[in-house]
Design a protein around this motif. Structure first.
Motif, short mmCIF file in Angstrom:
data_model
loop_
_atom_site.label_atom_id
_atom_site.label_comp_id
_atom_site.label_asym_id
_atom_site.label_seq_id
_atom_site.Cartn_x
_atom_site.Cartn_y
_atom_site.Cartn_z
N ALA B 17 0.85 -1.20 0.00
CA ALA B 17 0.00 0.00 0.00
C ALA B 17 0.87 1.24 0.00
N PRO B 18 0.33 2.38 -0.43
CA PRO B 18 1.09 3.62 -0.34
C PRO B 18 1.06 4.17 1.08
N VAL B 19 2.04 5.01 1.39
CA VAL B 19 2.08 5.60 2.73
C VAL B 19 2.56 7.04 2.65
N GLU B 20 2.05 7.86 3.54
CA GLU B 20 2.51 9.23 3.70
C GLU B 20 2.74 9.49 5.18
N LEU B 21 3.93 9.94 5.52
CA LEU B 21 4.26 10.33 6.89
C LEU B 21 4.37 11.85 6.90
N ARG B 22 3.59 12.47 7.79
CA ARG B 22 3.47 13.91 7.72
C ARG B 22 4.45 14.62 8.66
N CYS B 23 4.95 15.76 8.17
CA CYS B 23 5.89 16.56 8.94
C CYS B 23 5.62 18.04 8.67
N ASN B 24 5.43 18.80 9.72
CA ASN B 24 5.34 20.26 9.61
C ASN B 24 6.44 20.88 10.45
N TYR B 25 6.93 22.00 9.99
CA TYR B 25 8.01 22.67 10.72
C TYR B 25 7.66 24.12 10.94
N SER B 26 8.37 24.71 11.88
CA SER B 26 8.20 26.13 12.17
C SER B 26 9.58 26.76 12.22
N SER B 27 9.75 27.84 11.46
CA SER B 27 11.02 28.54 11.47
C SER B 27 10.83 29.94 10.90
N SER B 28 11.60 30.87 11.44
CA SER B 28 11.53 32.24 10.95
C SER B 28 12.57 32.51 9.88
N VAL B 29 13.42 31.53 9.60
CA VAL B 29 14.47 31.68 8.60
C VAL B 29 14.42 30.50 7.65
N SER B 30 15.22 30.59 6.60
CA SER B 30 15.28 29.48 5.65
C SER B 30 15.86 28.24 6.33
N VAL B 31 15.40 27.09 5.88
CA VAL B 31 15.78 25.86 6.55
C VAL B 31 16.28 24.80 5.57
N TYR B 32 17.02 23.87 6.11
CA TYR B 32 17.30 22.60 5.47
C TYR B 32 16.40 21.57 6.15
N LEU B 33 15.90 20.61 5.37
CA LEU B 33 14.99 19.61 5.90
C LEU B 33 15.49 18.21 5.60
N PHE B 34 15.28 17.31 6.54
CA PHE B 34 15.80 15.96 6.43
C PHE B 34 14.76 14.95 6.90
N TRP B 35 14.83 13.75 6.35
CA TRP B 35 14.13 12.59 6.89
C TRP B 35 15.17 11.51 7.18
N TYR B 36 15.06 10.95 8.39
CA TYR B 36 15.92 9.86 8.81
C TYR B 36 15.05 8.65 9.16
N VAL B 37 15.65 7.45 9.04
CA VAL B 37 14.99 6.22 9.45
C VAL B 37 15.85 5.57 10.53
#
Lengths: 113, 115
Positions: B17-37
């Motif tokens: 089946a397909p899956v979606e894991l949700r992530c929201n972030y909060s920041s006042s500046v530009s960010v780098y984003l990562f997913w780890y397992v």
């Protein structure tokens, strides 16, 4: 190079004892980080080094915690007078810079009894 | 200061089946984003990262994520999961040019793939 190595994998200690963990980063990585992960939580930043200089420390790093990276290669994290609340997985990571991502070791699981 | 919210602590799904894991972030500046397992009793392995450029990022093991600046989200997706994908997944953010060491993690989402 086989990645970031941490030693020991597991440590059980009695409350009040001192413990020391070692981290060997990927050899060309000049940045090294320590994180702590408790059950059900994501890792929390403790401290980081660029070469041998400790550039940042979290408020989580109490006076009982000290980290060193004397020659800019391996690092040690010492916890003095351990408390049960120190029980956690201690993770080390390294990289060449922020935008390279962080390569993590397998961690040292500390249990304070 | 930055923060990361992973909206689901556990996601059960059937194999293929397909899956979606949700992530929201909060920041006042530009960010780098990562997913780890993270597999049991192991460290974290980088799945993918967003630094700049294309908002759709492809990673290892067939995972991909889409950066949505207006919704401050970075959801992880896989079209067909395998039993071996059972693990805990962490979303993380670091601020561009900010605190160099401070990679902020969410609390994790446990993905459980059932046969």
């Amino acid at each position: 190079d086989t990645g970031v190595s941490q030693d020991p994998r597991h440590k059980i200690t009695k409350r009040g004892q001192n413990v020391t963990f070692r981290c060997d980063p990927i050899s060309e990585h000049n940045r090294l980080y320590w994180y702590r992960q408790t059950l059900g939580q994501g890792p929390e930043f403790l401290t980081y080094f660029q070469n041998e200089a400790q550039l940042e420390k979290s408020r989580l790093l109490s006076d009982r915690f000290s980290a060193e990276r004397p020659k800019g290669s391996f690092s040690t994290l010492e916890i003095q007078r351990t408390e049960q609340g120190d029980s956690a997985m201690y993770l080390c990571a390294s990289n060449l810079g922020q935008n390279y991502g962080y390569t993590f070791g397998s961690g040292t699981r500390l249990t304070v009894v | 200061a930055q923060s990361v919210t992973q909206l689901d602590s556990q996601v059960p799904v059937f194999e293929e089946a397909p899956v979606e894991l949700r992530c929201n972030y909060s920041s006042s500046v530009s960010v780098y984003l990562f997913w780890y397992v993270q597999y049991p009793n192991q460290g974290l392995q980088l799945l993918l990262k967003y630094l700049s450029g294309s908002t759709l990022v492809k990673g290892i093991n067939g995972f991909e994520a889409e950066f949505n600046k207006s919704q401050t989200s970075f959801h992880l997706r896989k079209p067909s999961v395998h039993i071996s994908d059972t693990a805990e997944y962490f979303c993380a953010v670091s601020s561009y040019g900010g605190s160099q060491g401070n990679l902020i993690f969410g609390k994790g989402t446990k993905l459980s793939v059932k046969p």
